[in-house]
Design a protein around this motif. Structure first.
Motif, PDB file in Angstrom:
ATOM      1  N   ARG A 212      46.648  65.192  29.035  1.00  0.00           N
ATOM      2  CA  ARG A 212      47.457  65.905  30.030  1.00  0.00           C
ATOM      3  C   ARG A 212      48.796  66.346  29.447  1.00  0.00           C
ATOM      4  O   ARG A 212      49.274  67.454  29.725  1.00  0.00           O
ATOM      5  CB  ARG A 212      47.675  65.034  31.262  1.00  0.00           C
ATOM      6  N   LEU A 213      49.405  65.489  28.627  1.00  0.00           N
ATOM      7  CA  LEU A 213      50.677  65.839  27.994  1.00  0.00           C
ATOM      8  C   LEU A 213      50.490  67.028  27.049  1.00  0.00           C
ATOM      9  O   LEU A 213      51.307  67.958  27.039  1.00  0.00           O
ATOM     10  CB  LEU A 213      51.248  64.639  27.237  1.00  0.00           C
ATOM     11  N   GLU A 214      49.431  67.002  26.251  1.00  0.00           N
ATOM     12  CA  GLU A 214      49.163  68.112  25.341  1.00  0.00           C
ATOM     13  C   GLU A 214      48.942  69.408  26.110  1.00  0.00           C
ATOM     14  O   GLU A 214      49.442  70.470  25.722  1.00  0.00           O
ATOM     15  CB  GLU A 214      47.948  67.784  24.473  1.00  0.00           C
TER      16      GLU A 214
ATOM     17  N   ASP B 236      60.658  70.540  35.974  1.00  0.00           N
ATOM     18  CA  ASP B 236      62.012  70.858  36.425  1.00  0.00           C
ATOM     19  C   ASP B 236      62.969  71.199  35.286  1.00  0.00           C
ATOM     20  O   ASP B 236      64.130  71.482  35.530  1.00  0.00           O
ATOM     21  CB  ASP B 236      62.602  69.674  37.199  1.00  0.00           C
ATOM     22  N   LEU B 237      62.467  71.168  34.046  1.00  0.00           N
ATOM     23  CA  LEU B 237      63.332  71.355  32.882  1.00  0.00           C
ATOM     24  C   LEU B 237      63.120  72.717  32.235  1.00  0.00           C
ATOM     25  O   LEU B 237      62.073  73.337  32.398  1.00  0.00           O
ATOM     26  CB  LEU B 237      63.048  70.266  31.843  1.00  0.00           C
ATOM     27  N   GLU B 238      64.129  73.145  31.500  1.00  0.00           N
ATOM     28  CA  GLU B 238      63.991  74.347  30.684  1.00  0.00           C
ATOM     29  C   GLU B 238      62.952  74.070  29.601  1.00  0.00           C
ATOM     30  O   GLU B 238      62.666  72.921  29.277  1.00  0.00           O
ATOM     31  CB  GLU B 238      65.334  74.707  30.046  1.00  0.00           C
ATOM     32  N   THR B 239      62.416  75.116  29.023  1.00  0.00           N
ATOM     33  CA  THR B 239      61.287  75.008  28.104  1.00  0.00           C
ATOM     34  C   THR B 239      61.502  73.997  26.986  1.00  0.00           C
ATOM     35  O   THR B 239      60.685  73.091  26.803  1.00  0.00           O
ATOM     36  CB  THR B 239      60.958  76.390  27.500  1.00  0.00           C
ATOM     37  N   GLU B 240      62.550  74.133  26.222  1.00  0.00           N
ATOM     38  CA  GLU B 240      62.751  73.248  25.071  1.00  0.00           C
ATOM     39  C   GLU B 240      62.944  71.793  25.498  1.00  0.00           C
ATOM     40  O   GLU B 240      62.435  70.881  24.855  1.00  0.00           O
ATOM     41  CB  GLU B 240      63.908  73.727  24.199  1.00  0.00           C
ATOM     42  N   ASP B 241      63.689  71.590  26.582  1.00  0.00           N
ATOM     43  CA  ASP B 241      63.880  70.227  27.076  1.00  0.00           C
ATOM     44  C   ASP B 241      62.564  69.641  27.565  1.00  0.00           C
ATOM     45  O   ASP B 241      62.263  68.474  27.313  1.00  0.00           O
ATOM     46  CB  ASP B 241      64.911  70.201  28.206  1.00  0.00           C
ATOM     47  N   ALA B 242      61.777  70.450  28.250  1.00  0.00           N
ATOM     48  CA  ALA B 242      60.482  69.987  28.748  1.00  0.00           C
ATOM     49  C   ALA B 242      59.570  69.610  27.591  1.00  0.00           C
ATOM     50  O   ALA B 242      58.922  68.560  27.612  1.00  0.00           O
ATOM     51  CB  ALA B 242      59.829  71.059  29.613  1.00  0.00           C
ATOM     52  N   VAL B 243      59.526  70.448  26.571  1.00  0.00           N
ATOM     53  CA  VAL B 243      58.676  70.165  25.414  1.00  0.00           C
ATOM     54  C   VAL B 243      59.130  68.886  24.723  1.00  0.00           C
ATOM     55  O   VAL B 243      58.301  68.061  24.322  1.00  0.00           O
ATOM     56  CB  VAL B 243      58.653  71.367  24.441  1.00  0.00           C
ATOM     57  N   THR B 244      60.422  68.687  24.606  1.00  0.00           N
ATOM     58  CA  THR B 244      60.942  67.473  23.978  1.00  0.00           C
ATOM     59  C   THR B 244      60.527  66.227  24.757  1.00  0.00           C
ATOM     60  O   THR B 244      60.047  65.248  24.180  1.00  0.00           O
ATOM     61  CB  THR B 244      62.477  67.534  23.861  1.00  0.00           C
ATOM     62  N   VAL B 245      60.681  66.269  26.072  1.00  0.00           N
ATOM     63  CA  VAL B 245      60.301  65.134  26.922  1.00  0.00           C
ATOM     64  C   VAL B 245      58.804  64.849  26.794  1.00  0.00           C
ATOM     65  O   VAL B 245      58.377  63.702  26.642  1.00  0.00           O
ATOM     66  CB  VAL B 245      60.690  65.398  28.393  1.00  0.00           C
ATOM     67  N   LEU B 246      58.006  65.908  26.825  1.00  0.00           N
ATOM     68  CA  LEU B 246      56.551  65.744  26.759  1.00  0.00           C
ATOM     69  C   LEU B 246      56.104  65.239  25.391  1.00  0.00           C
ATOM     70  O   LEU B 246      55.239  64.363  25.297  1.00  0.00           O
ATOM     71  CB  LEU B 246      55.867  67.071  27.081  1.00  0.00           C
ATOM     72  N   ARG B 247      56.689  65.754  24.338  1.00  0.00           N
ATOM     73  CA  ARG B 247      56.327  65.294  22.988  1.00  0.00           C
ATOM     74  C   ARG B 247      56.709  63.837  22.771  1.00  0.00           C
ATOM     75  O   ARG B 247      55.977  63.080  22.143  1.00  0.00           O
ATOM     76  CB  ARG B 247      56.985  66.170  21.930  1.00  0.00           C
TER      77      ARG B 247
ATOM     78  N   ILE C 136      52.253  70.711  27.452  1.00  0.00           N
ATOM     79  CA  ILE C 136      53.052  71.332  26.398  1.00  0.00           C
ATOM     80  C   ILE C 136      52.593  72.780  26.203  1.00  0.00           C
ATOM     81  O   ILE C 136      53.417  73.698  26.109  1.00  0.00           O
ATOM     82  CB  ILE C 136      52.963  70.540  25.074  1.00  0.00           C
ATOM     83  N   ARG C 137      51.291  73.004  26.167  1.00  0.00           N
ATOM     84  CA  ARG C 137      50.766  74.368  26.013  1.00  0.00           C
ATOM     85  C   ARG C 137      51.156  75.241  27.206  1.00  0.00           C
ATOM     86  O   ARG C 137      51.526  76.401  27.044  1.00  0.00           O
ATOM     87  CB  ARG C 137      49.248  74.339  25.832  1.00  0.00           C
ATOM     88  N   VAL C 138      51.092  74.686  28.407  1.00  0.00           N
ATOM     89  CA  VAL C 138      51.447  75.437  29.612  1.00  0.00           C
ATOM     90  C   VAL C 138      52.926  75.823  29.583  1.00  0.00           C
ATOM     91  O   VAL C 138      53.284  76.964  29.890  1.00  0.00           O
ATOM     92  CB  VAL C 138      51.113  74.628  30.887  1.00  0.00           C
ATOM     93  N   VAL C 139      53.775  74.893  29.213  1.00  0.00           N
ATOM     94  CA  VAL C 139      55.217  75.163  29.162  1.00  0.00           C
ATOM     95  C   VAL C 139      55.509  76.240  28.131  1.00  0.00           C
ATOM     96  O   VAL C 139      56.295  77.158  28.381  1.00  0.00           O
ATOM     97  CB  VAL C 139      56.012  73.870  28.874  1.00  0.00           C
ATOM     98  N   ARG C 140      54.870  76.142  26.972  1.00  0.00           N
ATOM     99  CA  ARG C 140      55.060  77.163  25.930  1.00  0.00           C
ATOM    100  C   ARG C 140      54.574  78.530  26.422  1.00  0.00           C
ATOM    101  O   ARG C 140      55.216  79.543  26.181  1.00  0.00           O
ATOM    102  CB  ARG C 140      54.321  76.777  24.652  1.00  0.00           C
TER     103      ARG C 140
ATOM    104  N   ALA D  86      57.168  61.674  32.801  1.00  0.00           N
ATOM    105  CA  ALA D  86      57.493  62.801  31.919  1.00  0.00           C
ATOM    106  C   ALA D  86      56.745  64.056  32.357  1.00  0.00           C
ATOM    107  O   ALA D  86      57.305  65.152  32.351  1.00  0.00           O
ATOM    108  CB  ALA D  86      57.159  62.455  30.467  1.00  0.00           C
ATOM    109  N   LEU D  87      55.493  63.895  32.754  1.00  0.00           N
ATOM    110  CA  LEU D  87      54.716  65.035  33.244  1.00  0.00           C
ATOM    111  C   LEU D  87      55.376  65.651  34.475  1.00  0.00           C
ATOM    112  O   LEU D  87      55.488  66.874  34.584  1.00  0.00           O
ATOM    113  CB  LEU D  87      53.289  64.599  33.584  1.00  0.00           C
ATOM    114  N   ALA D  88      55.824  64.820  35.379  1.00  0.00           N
ATOM    115  CA  ALA D  88      56.469  65.308  36.597  1.00  0.00           C
ATOM    116  C   ALA D  88      57.836  65.926  36.283  1.00  0.00           C
ATOM    117  O   ALA D  88      58.188  66.977  36.819  1.00  0.00           O
ATOM    118  CB  ALA D  88      56.616  64.175  37.602  1.00  0.00           C
ATOM    119  N   GLN D  89      58.586  65.291  35.420  1.00  0.00           N
ATOM    120  CA  GLN D  89      59.932  65.741  35.087  1.00  0.00           C
ATOM    121  C   GLN D  89      59.921  67.088  34.356  1.00  0.00           C
ATOM    122  O   GLN D  89      60.813  67.910  34.556  1.00  0.00           O
ATOM    123  CB  GLN D  89      60.617  64.697  34.209  1.00  0.00           C
ATOM    124  N   ALA D  90      58.919  67.330  33.553  1.00  0.00           N
ATOM    125  CA  ALA D  90      58.890  68.532  32.717  1.00  0.00           C
ATOM    126  C   ALA D  90      58.902  69.815  33.535  1.00  0.00           C
ATOM    127  O   ALA D  90      59.426  70.834  33.079  1.00  0.00           O
ATOM    128  CB  ALA D  90      57.665  68.500  31.805  1.00  0.00           C
TER     129      ALA D  90
END
Length: 85
Positions: free
Chosen positions: A55-57, A18-29, A60-64, A12-16
């Protein structure tokens, strides 16, 4: 099963990235929630689980933050002469 959950969190960390913000946050959460559910599982390496959860938390902050910066908020916080009021 426990190793799968930890490996899933790493994916999930690696996949995030490559994703748009909302999708990345969903995967990480989702990955973070799955790890939290394993808190008292004796088959899970608790140290590794906590590290991955942290790392996931952080991600999430970085993506936001990336979304806020890409949205023009960054230039508002540090305007050039052209953008200054």
């Amino acid at each position: 099963m426990a190793e799968t959950t930890l490996a899933d969190a790493e994916r999930a960390l690696a996949q995030a990235s490559d994703l748009e913000t909302e999708d990345a946050v969903t995967v990480l959460r989702t990955a973070r929630q799955n790890l939290r559910e394993k808190r008292n599982d004796p088959d899970v390496d608790e140290v590794r689980r906590e590290e991955l959860e942290t790392r996931l938390e952080q991600r999430i902050r970085v993506v936001r933050a990336r979304d806020a910066y890409d949205g023009g908020l960054g230039s508002a916080m540090n305007p050039t002469e052209e953008d200054a009021p």
